[in-house]
Enzyme design. Structure first.
Site, PDB file in Angstrom:
ATOM      1  N   HIS A   1       0.862  -1.184   0.000  1.00 53.34           N
ATOM      2  CA  HIS A   1       0.000   0.000   0.000  1.00 53.34           C
ATOM      3  C   HIS A   1       0.901   1.237   0.000  1.00 53.34           C
ATOM      4  O   HIS A   1       1.966   1.223   0.626  1.00 53.34           O
ATOM      5  CB  HIS A   1      -0.854   0.073   1.285  1.00 53.34           C
ATOM      6  CG  HIS A   1      -2.117  -0.745   1.265  1.00 53.34           C
ATOM      7  ND1 HIS A   1      -2.534  -1.479   2.350  1.00 53.34           N
ATOM      8  CD2 HIS A   1      -3.068  -0.915   0.307  1.00 53.34           C
ATOM      9  CE1 HIS A   1      -3.692  -2.069   2.059  1.00 53.34           C
ATOM     10  NE2 HIS A   1      -4.035  -1.749   0.827  1.00 53.34           N
TER      11      HIS A   1
ATOM     12  N   CYS B   1      -2.212   2.808   8.949  1.00 53.08           N
ATOM     13  CA  CYS B   1      -3.252   1.858   8.528  1.00 53.08           C
ATOM     14  C   CYS B   1      -4.459   1.895   9.460  1.00 53.08           C
ATOM     15  O   CYS B   1      -5.576   1.632   9.036  1.00 53.08           O
ATOM     16  CB  CYS B   1      -2.704   0.433   8.517  1.00 53.08           C
ATOM     17  SG  CYS B   1      -1.341   0.169   7.393  1.00 53.08           S
TER      18      CYS B   1
HETATM   19  N1  ARG Z   1      -4.043  -7.142   6.399  1.00 54.93           N
HETATM   20  C1  ARG Z   1      -4.397  -5.916   5.766  1.00 54.93           C
HETATM   21  C2  ARG Z   1      -4.367  -6.096   4.262  1.00 54.93           C
HETATM   22  O1  ARG Z   1      -3.513  -6.805   3.772  1.00 54.93           O
HETATM   23  C3  ARG Z   1      -3.477  -4.809   6.201  1.00 54.93           C
HETATM   24  C4  ARG Z   1      -3.854  -3.468   5.655  1.00 54.93           C
HETATM   25  C5  ARG Z   1      -2.885  -2.387   5.990  1.00 54.93           C
HETATM   26  N2  ARG Z   1      -3.411  -1.129   5.681  1.00 54.93           N
HETATM   27  C6  ARG Z   1      -2.744  -0.095   5.143  1.00 54.93           C
HETATM   28  N3  ARG Z   1      -3.351   1.034   5.004  1.00 54.93           N
HETATM   29  N4  ARG Z   1      -1.531  -0.237   4.704  1.00 54.93           N
HETATM   30  O2  ARG Z   1      -5.175  -5.554   3.545  1.00 54.93           O
END
Ligand code: ARG
Length: 302
Positions: free
Chosen positions: A191, A295
């Site tokens: 991300h 996150c």
């Molecule tokens: N387990 C989640 C996923 O893989 C973690 C999300 C992390 N969020 C972020 N904004 N980076 O989607």
């Protein structure tokens, strides 16, 4: 993870304040309004990023405790922290940044890549509607503020692992702002908010600077994207691989105070030298799901 962090190599935090260079800008905090989701049902039972290993045990009560520290930190900074009710069976709902993207009272809903998280999209959109936001139901795959960052007068938008680049066009249409596409190339930084930290959101965030200020990890991007970042943000903070490897970039700033992973020591040092006030929190349990401070935080801009 990294033994460097434990070694005596880094300068100890002493009582002597770090001398900021004379040209360090004066930083002004702006209290933020954010949305969070308590990790009452947090666990790791599927693997949709390299951080997640369903074979490793998770401790939900520790996750809640660590999350509470983040919540309390925001309250202490004077933030307005809104809460969405967690849903049993949606263990990743704690990562509220993925729930949508909100500017000018318009909430662009999320449309998740993996089926495991898809029900979160409508759940967050319901919350936005009830809170009085103008909700736009997404047509394209996108994971909200996890991949979209408002910096100065543009939206930086990540793609490569989650949000589809078509969503960048949808975003530009909805908000009438320039959207800059950045290609992510390392699956550990899947991300955009794991590879870039917004330190000063600029125009919309308080300082009046039109470009804003960021920190990033160069190796997370392809060459064309890097060229854009270098050109647009020549003074950006470049973080170490070590700090990025514990999701140190996944931080949240109010323009002066920056809440970061407590283990990101070099990032902390660089922030201080640039006139910011880094505040470390430990979210090690939530790192097992592949997420950190940012996150867990979705900014709500009315
Ligand atoms: N387990 C989640 C996923 O893989 C973690 C999300 C992390 N969020 C972020 N904004 N980076 O989607």
């Amino acid at each position: 993870m990294s033994t460097d962090l434990e070694s005596g190599a880094r300068p100890a935090m002493s009582a002597t304040p770090v001398e900021a260079p004379a040209a360090t800008p004066v930083r002004t905090p702006t209290a933020r309004t954010v949305l969070m989701c308590k990790p009452e049902y947090f666990t790791v039972v599927y693997r949709i990023n390299p951080w997640m290993d369903p074979a490793l045990p998770t401790d939900t009560s520790l996750a809640v405790q660590q999350w509470q520290t983040l919540y309390d930190t925001y309250i202490g900074l004077g933030f307005d922290v809104q809460l969405i009710e967690p849903i049993d069976g949606l263990p990743d709902m704690v990562y509220a940044a993925n729930g949508g993207f909100v500017i000018d009272n318009i909430a662009y809903g999320a449309n998740f890549t993996y089926p495991e998280r898809q029900p979160e999209g409508p759940a967050y959109m319901d919350w936005f509607r009830e809170a009085g936001f103008d909700v736009r139901v997404p047509e394209e795959i996108n994971e909200g503020e996890g991949d979209f960052l408002l910096v100065g007068d543009v939206i930086l938008a990540g793609t490569g692992f989650r949000s589809n680049s078509n969503s960048h066009q949808e975003l530009a249409r909805i908000y009438g702002r320039d959207v800059i596409t950045l290609n992510l190339v390392n699956p550990n930084f899947y991300h955009l908010d794991t590879a870039i930290a917004v330190l000063d959101a600029g125009l919309d965030g308080g300082s009046g600077s039109t470009t804003g200020e960021i920190a990033y990890l160069p190796s997370a991007f392809d060459e064309p994207s890097l060229a854009i970042l270098r050109e647009r943000f020549p003074d950006a903070i470049i973080v170490t691989e070590e700090d990025a490897a514990i999701l140190g970039l996944n931080s949240y700033s109010d323009g002066y105070n920056i809440v970061i992973a407590s283990r990101a020591k070099d990032f902390e040092r660089q922030l201080r030298a640039s006139g910011f006030n880094p505040i470390g929190v430990d979210l090690s349990e939530l790192l097992l799901g592949g997420g950190g401070v940012k996150c867990c935080t979705l900014e709500l801009r009315r």
